[in-house]
Design a protein around this motif. Structure first.
Motif, short mmCIF file in Angstrom:
data_model
loop_
_atom_site.label_atom_id
_atom_site.label_comp_id
_atom_site.label_asym_id
_atom_site.label_seq_id
_atom_site.Cartn_x
_atom_site.Cartn_y
_atom_site.Cartn_z
N VAL A 1 -4.77 2.76 -4.13
CA VAL A 1 -5.10 3.46 -3.39
C VAL A 1 -4.17 4.59 -2.82
O VAL A 1 -3.08 4.15 -2.58
N ASP B 1 -6.42 -3.48 -1.93
CA ASP B 1 -5.67 -2.36 -1.49
C ASP B 1 -6.01 -2.00 -0.19
O ASP B 1 -7.39 -2.22 0.03
N LEU C 1 -7.20 0.94 2.79
CA LEU C 1 -7.70 2.08 2.97
C LEU C 1 -7.17 2.83 3.94
O LEU C 1 -6.91 2.20 5.09
N ASP D 1 0.93 -1.21 -0.12
CA ASP D 1 -0.06 0.06 -0.11
C ASP D 1 0.93 1.31 -0.15
O ASP D 1 2.04 1.10 -0.07
N ALA E 1 -13.91 6.52 -2.27
CA ALA E 1 -14.25 5.08 -1.66
C ALA E 1 -15.74 5.06 -1.55
O ALA E 1 -16.29 3.87 -1.15
N HIS F 1 -8.44 7.83 -1.91
CA HIS F 1 -8.94 7.71 -3.33
C HIS F 1 -8.26 6.39 -4.12
O HIS F 1 -7.10 6.04 -3.90
N LEU F 2 -9.26 5.89 -4.92
CA LEU F 2 -8.85 4.63 -5.58
C LEU F 2 -8.44 5.14 -7.14
O LEU F 2 -9.16 5.61 -7.75
#
Length: 285
Positions: free
Chosen positions: A126, A79, A81, A27, A149, A131-132
């Motif tokens: 992420v 991923d 958050l 991540d 999200a 944000h993705l």
């Protein structure tokens, strides 16, 4: 040709090696995650939810476990958050018959939201704001998009004038910005929402990962015999000027063969089959 060896980074604890590795990632904060299931996904055409386990390994070696309920994706992206919880996205929404192929799970592993971002996901990363960033391959013309999200699109490449954006070969997400190197023209692109997109012409073709540090850049991958190429360059006002090229190897000096890669800022993380270990190349090394 000069060889650069990756450095060992994170290992899946042996206690979990009996499970099937569905996917794995690193991540934006440098934590490695594995999405594991008791068995391989159902065959094509069979839609079946299943429970899965996320094993998270921090850079200091600490391990955390999160059980996810009713996962849908057979070929998933994963991923974490920033505030806790995970994102699981089906790469092939069309083949999985998944109307809402992105699932958001809270810290306890329960689904809280599901939405669609379009078929043919090449990358799903992420950022630090949660944000993705989604880059698609050439079976979907959507290019590159950023999503909240909760499923709201907050940036799109539709009007960004990125030359030759047919397939998002390489995507690097660090902080709240993204770097890309798309097929067919392979420009280096810097995306910072709220600012104009920056584009540098680039002659290094076929890279599947890119690392950036200041004015320095490194591209990993290529076509044919260049699949393990590590090409370096310097940024000028309008272009990437190649400086040197070599090969990127596993820590023991052997080629990676089957692998997955994740790019974050100045780092390229690589995971070779059987996908139980992450190694890292650091451009700022």
């Amino acid at each position: 040709m000069q060889k650069t060896a990756l450095v060992p980074y994170a290992r899946l604890p042996r206690a979990h090696h009996t499970r099937h590795v569905l996917t794995s990632t690193v991540d934006v904060f440098g934590v490695a995650h594995w999405l594991l299931a008791e068995q391989a996904p159902a065959p094509r055409g069979v839609v079946r939810t299943f429970d899965a386990l996320v094993v998270s390994v921090r850079p200091d070696g600490n391990v955390a476990l999160t059980e996810l309920s009713a996962v849908q994706a057979r070929w998933p992206h994963l991923d974490r958050l920033p505030g806790g919880g995970f994102v699981v996205a089906a790469a092939r929404a069309r083949l999985d018959n998944a109307v809402n192929q992105v699932q958001i799970f809270d810290e306890s592993g329960r689904e809280t939201t599901a939405f669609s971002v379009g078929d043919a996901i090449e990358h799903m990363l992420v950022d630090e704001a949660g944000h993705l960033w989604v880059g698609h391959f050439d079976e979907n013309p959507d290019g590159i998009n950023r999503w909240s999200a909760t499923g709201r699109r907050t940036w799109t490449s539709d009007y960004a004038r990125i030359p030759g954006l047919l397939d998002c070969y390489a995507l690097n997400v660090s902080g709240t910005a993204a770097w890309a190197c798309p097929y067919t023209d392979f420009p280096l692109v810097e995306i910072r929402p709220g600012r104009p997109v920056k584009v540098w012409a680039n002659t290094i073709r076929g890279a599947h990962a890119v690392a950036v540090h200041g004015e320095r850049v490194a591209f990993y991958g290529g076509y044919g015999e260049e699949r393990d190429r590590l090409a370096h360059g310097e940024l000028t006002a309008t272009s990437v000027e190649p400086t040197e090229a070599g090969l990127l190897t596993l820590p023991d000096g052997t080629p990676p063969r089957r692998r997955r890669v994740v790019a974050r800022g100045s780092r390229i993380y690589l995971q070779a089959e059987p996908f139980t270990a992450w190694d890292v190349f650091e451009l700022n090394g």
